[in-house]
Each structure stands twice: as C-alpha cells, then as structure tokens.
Design an enzyme around this catalytic site. Structure first.
Site, PDB file in Angstrom:
ATOM      1  N   ASP A   1      -1.010  -8.181   1.199  1.00  0.00           N
ATOM      2  CA  ASP A   1       0.247  -8.209   0.442  1.00  0.00           C
ATOM      3  C   ASP A   1       0.638  -9.641   0.115  1.00  0.00           C
ATOM      4  O   ASP A   1       1.043  -9.951  -1.012  1.00  0.00           O
ATOM      5  CB  ASP A   1       1.364  -7.539   1.254  1.00  0.00           C
ATOM      6  CG  ASP A   1       1.143  -6.050   1.392  1.00  0.00           C
ATOM      7  OD1 ASP A   1       1.718  -5.286   0.615  1.00  0.00           O
ATOM      8  OD2 ASP A   1       0.350  -5.656   2.268  1.00  0.00           O
TER       9      ASP A   1
ATOM     10  N   LYS B   1       5.861  -7.532   2.764  1.00  0.00           N
ATOM     11  CA  LYS B   1       5.567  -7.323   4.184  1.00  0.00           C
ATOM     12  C   LYS B   1       4.416  -8.245   4.588  1.00  0.00           C
ATOM     13  O   LYS B   1       3.471  -8.448   3.814  1.00  0.00           O
ATOM     14  CB  LYS B   1       5.200  -5.842   4.424  1.00  0.00           C
ATOM     15  CG  LYS B   1       6.319  -4.898   3.976  1.00  0.00           C
ATOM     16  CD  LYS B   1       6.183  -3.488   4.497  1.00  0.00           C
ATOM     17  CE  LYS B   1       5.004  -2.719   3.925  1.00  0.00           C
ATOM     18  NZ  LYS B   1       4.922  -2.683   2.439  1.00  0.00           N
TER      19      LYS B   1
ATOM     20  N   HIS C   1      -0.068   0.992   9.532  1.00  0.00           N
ATOM     21  CA  HIS C   1      -1.312   1.455   8.920  1.00  0.00           C
ATOM     22  C   HIS C   1      -2.233   2.001   9.992  1.00  0.00           C
ATOM     23  O   HIS C   1      -3.438   2.090   9.806  1.00  0.00           O
ATOM     24  CB  HIS C   1      -2.039   0.317   8.211  1.00  0.00           C
ATOM     25  CG  HIS C   1      -1.179  -0.439   7.274  1.00  0.00           C
ATOM     26  ND1 HIS C   1      -0.426  -1.517   7.677  1.00  0.00           N
ATOM     27  CD2 HIS C   1      -0.930  -0.262   5.962  1.00  0.00           C
ATOM     28  CE1 HIS C   1       0.252  -1.967   6.641  1.00  0.00           C
ATOM     29  NE2 HIS C   1      -0.025  -1.230   5.600  1.00  0.00           N
TER      30      HIS C   1
ATOM     31  N   GLY D   1       0.828  -1.202   0.000  1.00  0.00           N
ATOM     32  CA  GLY D   1       0.000   0.000   0.000  1.00  0.00           C
ATOM     33  C   GLY D   1       0.856   1.244   0.000  1.00  0.00           C
ATOM     34  O   GLY D   1       1.982   1.245   0.506  1.00  0.00           O
ATOM     35  N   SER D   2       0.340   2.333  -0.564  1.00  0.00           N
ATOM     36  CA  SER D   2       1.038   3.619  -0.495  1.00  0.00           C
ATOM     37  C   SER D   2       0.815   4.242   0.874  1.00  0.00           C
ATOM     38  O   SER D   2       0.086   3.707   1.701  1.00  0.00           O
ATOM     39  CB  SER D   2       0.524   4.545  -1.596  1.00  0.00           C
ATOM     40  OG  SER D   2       0.930   4.064  -2.855  1.00  0.00           O
ATOM     41  N   GLY D   3       1.476   5.375   1.102  1.00  0.00           N
ATOM     42  CA  GLY D   3       1.326   6.063   2.376  1.00  0.00           C
ATOM     43  C   GLY D   3       2.492   5.822   3.317  1.00  0.00           C
ATOM     44  O   GLY D   3       2.511   6.339   4.419  1.00  0.00           O
ATOM     45  N   HIS D   4       3.463   5.011   2.856  1.00  0.00           N
ATOM     46  CA  HIS D   4       4.641   4.716   3.678  1.00  0.00           C
ATOM     47  C   HIS D   4       5.899   5.340   3.094  1.00  0.00           C
ATOM     48  O   HIS D   4       7.005   4.943   3.437  1.00  0.00           O
ATOM     49  CB  HIS D   4       4.851   3.204   3.784  1.00  0.00           C
ATOM     50  CG  HIS D   4       3.652   2.451   4.228  1.00  0.00           C
ATOM     51  ND1 HIS D   4       3.058   2.672   5.441  1.00  0.00           N
ATOM     52  CD2 HIS D   4       2.910   1.490   3.626  1.00  0.00           C
ATOM     53  CE1 HIS D   4       1.997   1.877   5.574  1.00  0.00           C
ATOM     54  NE2 HIS D   4       1.888   1.160   4.478  1.00  0.00           N
TER      55      HIS D   4
END
Ligand SMILES: Nc1ncnc2c1ncn2[C@@H]1O[C@H](COP(=O)(O)OP(=O)(O)O)[C@@H](O)[C@H]1O
Ligand SMILES: Nc1ncnc2c1ncn2[C@@H]1O[C@H](COP(=O)(O)OP(=O)(O)O)[C@@H](O)[C@H]1O
Ligand SMILES: [Mg+2]
Ligand SMILES: [Mg+2]
Ligand SMILES: [Mg+2]
Ligand SMILES: [Mg+2]
Lengths: 333, 211, 333, 211
Positions: A110, A105, A219, A54-57
């Site tokens: 994932d 991860k 998250h 996921g994006s945001g990291h």
C-alpha cells in the site's frame, strides 16, 4: 472453498457493481480501473479524502465513502494493494482544489503504490498529503520489521478526518487531525479461524481445533503467538494489555472503545468481548465515552475480533459525533 | 554474440511462462509467511505484459521492451511486488538506454540497475529475507562472471544459479521487511516467495540467452 | 467449537451486558429476566413494539431497539424462544397506554410463548395485538407444516411498523401496517456452512465440502434441497425464482431489495449477490427503489445469505425513509 | 396401594435425573431434525423445578406439586416444548384437583388431561411426528390397563412401554408440526426428540411408582 462468488477473478468487479446497485444514492462507481467516489464529487473547496487497499476487508473502504467520511475508495484485488493507476484516477476525480489526503494502511504494498500515485498526482498539480495508519500493537520490535500494521483504527481515522474535511478545514488541519487520531489509537486482534482468499482457494494459515492466533493481522498474517483456546475474558485481557500499555492509556482518560469483527464472528460474541473490554477499562479508571461494535474492518470470513482504543479529547469527540452518511456508518442525517 | 531485442522479448515470454507454471507454488510460499497472493499478483502482471507485447513497434529497442514491462507491471501487479519488480525493470530500461545490442558489461549494468531499483523502493538489505536475497547474489555473480571473461549467456547463467541459491538461502532467515517480518521466528524454515520468483525470472533470462 | 465466549450458559446474559455497555445511550437493559428497552420508555401515547425470540440472530432483535423501531426486545437462549415471563415484563415496561404490538416470527415456540405472554399482559389490562411474520418461501406446502418461517423480512416489519408507531398511529393502524409489510415480503436463504449452537457444541447440520443447502432456515433448519455448490449467480437465481413467483411480483412493481448475511459470509460476497439479484429484477421490469445489504438477521457464524424482496407503495416507502436510531439501523438522526 | 405426593415428587426427581442423563442424546436428536436445543431446554427446566421443589409446603397435595412443575417449566424452558410440556402438567394438576391419593382411574385421568393439554396448545395429531405420538399411545395403553384391572404401577408401566414404542414409531414419519416439518421427506429415519423425552418422563413416572 465455499463462497458466494462466480469467477474468483471477477470478485472485486462484481462486488463493485453490487455496491453501485445498492448505494447508487451515495456513490458513483467507476470501472477499469475500479474506484468508488462520493456522489457529486468533487466538492469544490473541500479537502478530499482517498483511501484504499486490498479488497476483502469490506465495508472498508467502499462502505465509508460519502458525506463526512471518504471522497473515494480504491479497492485492489483481494488482499493486494491497488496499483497506482486507480489511485491516481480517484485522486483526480475527487480533487476539489483544496488538496487530497491519502489514508494509507502501513503495508509495504500500500505504501509503495500510494507513494507512486501521489507522485503522479502531484505532477498534475494536485496537492497530496499522506497519513500512514499503523495502529496494530501486535507487531513488536517494529524497528526490525516493516513496522506496525494499519488495522481497524483506520475507520476511526477516516471518520474523524472526514468530519474535519467536511467542515472545510484546510489540508494541513485535516492531515494533522488524521495523524493525531492515528497517534492516539491502538489495536490488537485475535483469529479463531483462518480466511480463504478466493484466488488461492485454501486457508491463509491453519489453526488446530483448539488453537487461536493472538495478534493476527487483517490479511491472516500471523501475530504474536499461537495459544490454546481460552475463555473470551482471558482473550480480551491478552489483547487489551498491550494496547493499554502502549500509548499508555491512563486513569482519567476518555476513550472510544471499538470492538471489530473479523467477518465470520457472530455479533453476539462481539458484545461479549465488548462487555469484558469495558469492564477492564472501568477498573483502570478509563472512561468509555464513545463506542463502536460490528464488522467494519474484516478479513473475509475469518472468525475473530479486534479491540481498538482511541484516546479522545474534545476536538476528536466533536468530530466523531459530526454527521456521517455512508453505506456502513451513518448518523446525524 | 551480444543480446538484442529478441533476447529481451524471449526473456519476457519465458518469464510469463514460468510464473504461470509456478503460480500455485508462489501462492503457497506466500500463504505460509505472507498473504498468499504473490503468484496471483505476478501472473496477473505478466499476463498483461504478454497482452501488451504485441504493441511494441517494429524496430523497438531492448530499453523500450523493458520499459513496457515496467509500466505494465506497475499498473497491474499491485501489492509490494508490483512497485518493486516494476521499478527493477524501469531502472533496467534506464541502464540500457538506447542500446540495440547488449554486451556482457551492459547485461551486468542492467542487472545491477534492476537490483538498485528494488533497493531504492524497498530499502531491503541482503539477509532481510526478501527478493534482494536473490538479486544481490545474482548481480555479484554476474559481475564476477564478466570479470572471468564469460559471455552474455554465461553471465546470465551465473546470475540465475546465484539467484536460486540466494532464494534457497532465505529459508533459515527471520524476515525484516515485508509481510513475513510480522512472523518473527516463525518465518524460519520457509522460503521467501519474492526471492523465489526473482530466481525464476533470472533463470528465464538465462534460458532466453541460451535457447 | 471455537467461540469468543466464556460459559455457554452465560452467552445471552453477557452479550446483554455488552449491549448495555456499548449502547447505553439508546437502550436500558434489564436482567433476570433479560429484556432490552428503548431509553426513556414508555413513550406515553405511543403504540409500543415488542419483539423477541431465540438469541443467535444478532443484531435481531436487540440491535433494533430505539427511536423509530422497537420499544423492547426479548432475547431467549440461543435459538430458543424466550418464556412468557420476560415477554410480559417487557410488554409492561414499554406500554405507554396506547397498546402494544408483538412482532412474532412464526415458529411454534415463539408463537406459543408470545401467545401466553399476551394473555397474561391482557389480564393486566394492556391491549396487545400480534403479527406473525412468515416471509420464508422455502417452506412449501405450508398447510402440512408448522407454516412458513419468519426470517429476514422481520427487520423490514420492525422498521416500517416502528415508523408508523413513532408518528403516533393507533394500534390498529400500526398492526395493519405490520401485517401489510409481512404480506408483501418474501424471502429465501442459502447456507454454505452450518452454525454451532454454544450449548450443543457441534454443528447444527453437516454439509459436504461441495454441498450447499437451498432454503435454509435461520436456525440451521434444512431447506428445500441440498445441492452441489454453484456459482453465486446460479444460486441467486434459485432463491429469487420462488420469491418472485410467490407474491407474485410483476413488471412495474417498485421494491426494496434486501440481501442479508447469515453471520459468517464476507460482505464482499453479499454485494456479489446483490448485484445479480438487482440484475434479475431489472430484467423482469421490477424497479429496486430501496435497498439494504448486511448482516441483520443472522444464524451465529453460518455462511450463507438470504434475499428478501418487499413490494413498496408510497405509504411503506415513506415509513421506510422515516428516521430511525438504533444500534444496527440508523438514519435521519 | 394408591399413589400420593411421594410418588409425584419422586416422579419429578426421576424425570430431572433422566432428562439430565439424556441431555446430549436429546440435543443430538433435535440437531438432526430440529435446532439442537431440546435436551438443553428440558434440562434447564427440570433443574429449575428441582430447585423449587423445596418450596413445597409440608402437606402439599399431588396437584400442588404438578402445578409447581407446570409454572416452572413454562417460565424456564421456552421454545416449543416449554409451553407444551408446561401445559401438560398444568392440565394434569387440574385433573387431580385436591385429591390426596390417586387411584388407577385418577392416574389415567391425569395422563389424559396432560395429553389433552399438549393437543390444546399444539394442535398435533397422532402421526404428526411430535410428542403426541408418545403421549396418545401412552394414554390409550393406560386406559386399557385400567380396564384390564391393572394397579397404578401396572397402568404407568403400560403407559411407559407404549410411549417408548410410540417414540420409536416416529422414526419413519414425515413431520407435520414443529421444526421438523420443514424437512419434508428428510425427517424420515429420525426419531422425534419430543416424543423421546416424553417417553423418558413417562418411564420416570412408572419407575417412581414401582421403586
Ligand atoms: N521492502 C522490500 N524490499 C524488497 N522486497 C520486498 C520488500 N517487501 C516485500 N518484498 C518482497 O515482496 C514479496 C511479496 O510480494 P507480494 O506477495 O506480491 O506482495 P504483498 O506482500 O503486498 O502481498 C516478498 O516475498 C518479498 O520478497
Ligand atoms: N405443535 C406441536 N404439538 C406437539 N408437539 C410439538 C409441536 N411442535 C413441536 N412439538 C414438539 O416439540 C419438540 C421440540 O421441542 P424443542 O426443541 O424444545 O423446541 P423448539 O422446536 O422450539 O426448539 C419436537 O420434537 C416435538 O415433539
Ligand atoms: Mg498482498
Ligand atoms: Mg503477498
Ligand atoms: Mg429451539
Ligand atoms: Mg429444538
């Protein structure tokens, strides 16, 4: 929700265009589906490393594409695993004939999506191995859960396995080294404030003005316990305790100490945390021979930090020191 | 009065509608014990499915439509639910094979295969506080309704009722799979978002058969 | 106020200890008074660069001490200029006989304290020059104010002047180049949220849930105007307009585009900003030949970003590309 | 009844006390139109002064004490106010020279030199919304009181009154120096923190003479 974004639906696409504009010397960016590959990929005869999630990291994973680290990064929507399609496309784009390692991860999404992608790529005669990163000691009783989560330790795996691939180690060796880094890495984090996923528009969880979450996931998943705010030193001790017991780390060990910001924490605070963590390790006879401090595996604007300790040996130290040239981690060239 | 392609496409359209209508509710449930994207994920997926539905050729079979849903969800949803729900439709498509019309037994077989697909990928058991807690009671209720002589609409209504109860029954549970498992005791009192969306999808199946 | 700190009074000292623990290979840290010098300083025959100012802007300035950049950094209390004493001590510690350049952000406190320090160091026969950084176009009518503020452009001055010093240019040349970078750099920022100074314990200003501050300073000083939240692209246009008009930048110019995070902004948003800024520059015929994206000159946990544009020529480009090895900026070695 | 070293040390102690008492108020004023550190800065400085005051030798002169305040503030306060207020005391020390006792004229000379020191460093004029808006009216009132035949306590009381009015009078102003100048019109309605702390320090001088 206040964010420097346009439409929440376009966040990942527009950021990818920003990465392309800023780092066109290091990477090529593909759209529809979105993935980021190292300039000049595939490198023939080199094992290729692909990661994603996921994006945001950010800078994970796109900021780690380049010489000596990842060959491709596949960003999903914010906090949502990418689907198999872009993973397959990225895998094919970077395969240089020596096989591809997926660095995944440990989250159900994932794992499942990379699994499907690996099956599809294998069907196209690409040799794919996977390493599942699960360095987060905050998850207790992992037999009764989805297992430990992959958090900040991912960066260390990507760097060190990337160096192994860069010196043309074969797929088996690169996989072994990635697995070894994962096995020798432990992390735990704390959140002072939640983060806001753009499409949700509201905080991922709520904390009172005097509460913090020990063992937070990247998250905003809750952690071990919610406690009253404490001084930084006490918080560091709470994070480091479970980390050191778990491997366990012992007197005489040499380690890499990594203090990671969650995205919204002032850097001055990260150094206060580093100071205490280094102090505690010293008291225990554990020697910090390498270090990393900064925002590397973030949770959007969350305030908080995580501590990661990697037990080093000569092999890992040499690979850590090897040159790397990516947007977010660079030395030696 | 068996069910054909019209039922399948209406089921799909109705699913897309209810998921869109409950997007925020599902996001909220997921924010409480997960990462707040479940409604967004499924809405993105079903919107894509609706886009693609026009591509179905004249004379497409139920299995073709189900496979289209499967591949579209797998390639657009992401997260945990994408592969899980996608696999459910993929296995459902396999179960109906080349049939043009589905009788009660075929409907039960479809639901059973879908549930088994989720278990195959996710390895969850009833009580783990996942979508399986909606699917397994639904499958069991469907089989019981079939045994009791219900017609297709009756079977699907029984499945939808049981799924709704199953979703509600996740509230007191501690999660053992998925993101909510990290919460331990703190997941108690919250409904599992995946079980809720599964109940919505199964209700859509029933409504499509009744409507 | 939630922060990863112990006593607010010890924030700067403890962070310095963290910097020493994490970057002991690059810097030496002195206490009482606190200043940070490049490992192995003084470098005989090299012009030494000293900068400093209030803390809370990390990695500025301590993160930029090392090969090819600063010789010393002097951190004051949070958002408060250091007193002359540590500036004098740092100046003496790094003087290698070729003179010392003070790089000073244009705030009354910094200017006065560095001025006094320069006088005192000169009295001890150290040749000191100063360059005042004032890249912030948000301040209008600078004749009727304390003048334009020094903001993110400071990093560019420190890097480029540092490269000039590293190749053993004399004090006059290093000063000229620093001044030239300042003269060709323009910046402007936006805040979405305020920051909280540890000893104050409360936000530096308040913004409604739908308000943003255009032209914010790096200490939370208000800017040009407070407006309703807008999409990122519109905000970028508001920042870039005054920047481009001011120099002015013209079609055919080559520039370095620098998008700086204020400390609490997710990196994914910085890339969205970069994307739009690059797009606008392209439309205007201005070519982005170098770029920088990240948290370099921060305001604690403030959410927001600034845009900096530096007009490049061959001299500046060569110096920008020269090797640098600091905690926060590193390439070429 | 002229003023000697006891008055100076009591002034210093009283200044430290009122600055500590008004620390939060000064921080708040500075947060509104500056960066929120003014109270912290001065409190840090005057606490250090109090620490050092014991180092003054037996028989120290007023000028010695003022110089000690100056060097301590310069090396502990930082920010804009450190060099400015520090220079005020430095110039004040210069003005009193080696005098053991200060009469009314000497007090006025002290205040004038202090104010001139701030102007020398900061180049502010009355109306710029800085500490000068407290200092200059105070100096003028002190000179007028001297001319009117007031004693030292009366001169200092007049200075303190005028400084307080001057501080208050900064409220409607737009700032032209210091951080508040960046606010333009938005500084209107807020009192300048430096003028407020100057008024406190001048009131301390008066209280020390009266007490
Ligand atoms: N192993 C599993 N088996 C079955 N269902 C699962 C499993 N893991 C998660 N789920 C379901 O997936 C839902 C979450 O989906 P979603 O939010 O879209 O993905 P993610 O957790 O990756 O953000 C959960 O509510 C749960 O019902
Ligand atoms: N040029 C100047 N001349 C006189 N006083 C000034 C000048 N600049 C600032 N000041 C005073 O300094 C005060 C601010 O001091 P302080 O908050 O301690 O420093 P900083 O502004 O560096 O944070 C202002 O309120 C103002 O009274
Ligand atoms: Mg998710
Ligand atoms: Mg989710
Ligand atoms: Mg200040
Ligand atoms: Mg101030």
């Amino acid at each position: 929700m206040k964010k420097l974004i346009n439409d929440p639906k376009n966040v990942v696409d527009e950021a990818a265009r920003g990465i392309e504009a800023a780092h066109g010397d290091l990477v090529d960016v593909f759209y529809d589906p979105i993935y980021i590959v190292r300039k000049g990929a595939p490198v023939q005869g080199k094992v290729a490393l692909v990661s994603g999630g996921g994006s945001g990291h950010e800078p994970l994973h796109g900021g780690f594409v380049g010489f000596g680290m990842l060959d491709a990064a596949v960003p999903g929507p914010v906090f949502t695993s990418p689907t198999p399609d872009p993973i397959v496309a990225a895998t094919k784009a970077v395969d240089g004939g020596a096989g591809v390692l997926h660095i995944v991860k440990n989250y159900t999404g994932d794992v499942l999506n990379f699994e499907t992608a690996a099956d599809l790529a294998s069907a196209d005669d690409i040799e794919v191995r996977s390493v599942i990163i699960n360095d987060d000691v905050a998850v207790k009783d992992s037999l009764y859960t989805a297992g430990r989560r992959g958090v900040a330790g991912t960066v260390l795996v990507e760097k060190i396995a990337g160096a192994s691939a860069e010196r043309l180690d074969d797929l088996e060796t690169v996989t072994r080294i990635a697995q070894k880094v994962n096995d020798q890495t432990r992390s735990m984090g704390v959140a002072l404030t939640p983060c806001v996923v753009p499409h949700a528009g509201e905080p991922s969880f709520t904390l009172a003005d005097d509460e913090i979450e020990i063992g937070i996931g990247i998250h905003g998943e809750p952690g071990r316990e919610r406690i009253k705010l404490e001084p930084a030193d006490a918080i560091v001790d709470r994070l480091l305790g479970p980390i050191l017991e778990d491997l366990p780390f012992a007197s005489g060990d040499k380690v890499l100490l990594f203090v990671n910001g969650m995205g919204g924490t002032p850097q001055i605070e990260l150094y206060i945390v580093f100071r205490r963590a280094a102090e505690v390790l010293k008291e225990k006879g554990v020697e910090v021979t390498r270090s990393l401090v900064g925002n590397f595996v973030t949770s959007l604007e969350m305030q908080g930090a995580s501590i990661t300790v990697l037990k080093l040996d000569d092999e890992l130290t040499e690979l850590w020191d090897a040159p790397v040239q990516t947007a977010a981690l660079r030395w030696g060239r | 009065m068996s069910l054909g392609i019209d039922w399948v496409t209406e089921w799909i359209r109705e699913s897309a509608r209810v998921i869109a209508d409950h997007r925020v509710e599902l996001i909220t449930l997921d924010r409480e014990i997960g990462d707040g994207d479940h409604g967004e994920n499924l809405d993105r997926g079903f919107s894509a499915v609706i886009q693609k539905l026009g591509d179905l050729p004249e004379g497409a079979l139920p299995g073709d439509a189900l496979k289209l849903v499967a591949t579209t969800l797998i390639s657009t949803v992401g997260g945990a639910s994408g592969p899980l729900v996608g696999t459910a439709y993929l296995k459902a498509a396999g179960a109906v094979g080349k049939a043009e019309q589905l009788d009660g037994a075929a409907v039960v077989a479809l639901l059973t295969a879908a549930r088994d697909g989720v278990v195959l990928r996710g390895k969850a058991e009833v009580g783990d506080k996942t979508m399986i807690d909606a699917w397994t009671p639904a499958v069991d209720a469907a089989a019981a309704a079939l045994a009791d002589g219900a017609d297709e609409a009756g079977i699907l209504a029984a499945a939808a009722d049981a799924a709704e109860q199953g979703a509600k029954a996740t509230e007191p549970l501690v999660a053992r799979k998925g993101r909510a498992s990290y919460l331990g005791e703190r997941a108690i009192g919250h409904r599992d978002p995946g079980s809720q969306s599964s109940a919505l999808i199964l209700r859509a199946a029933s409504d499509a058969a009744a409507g």
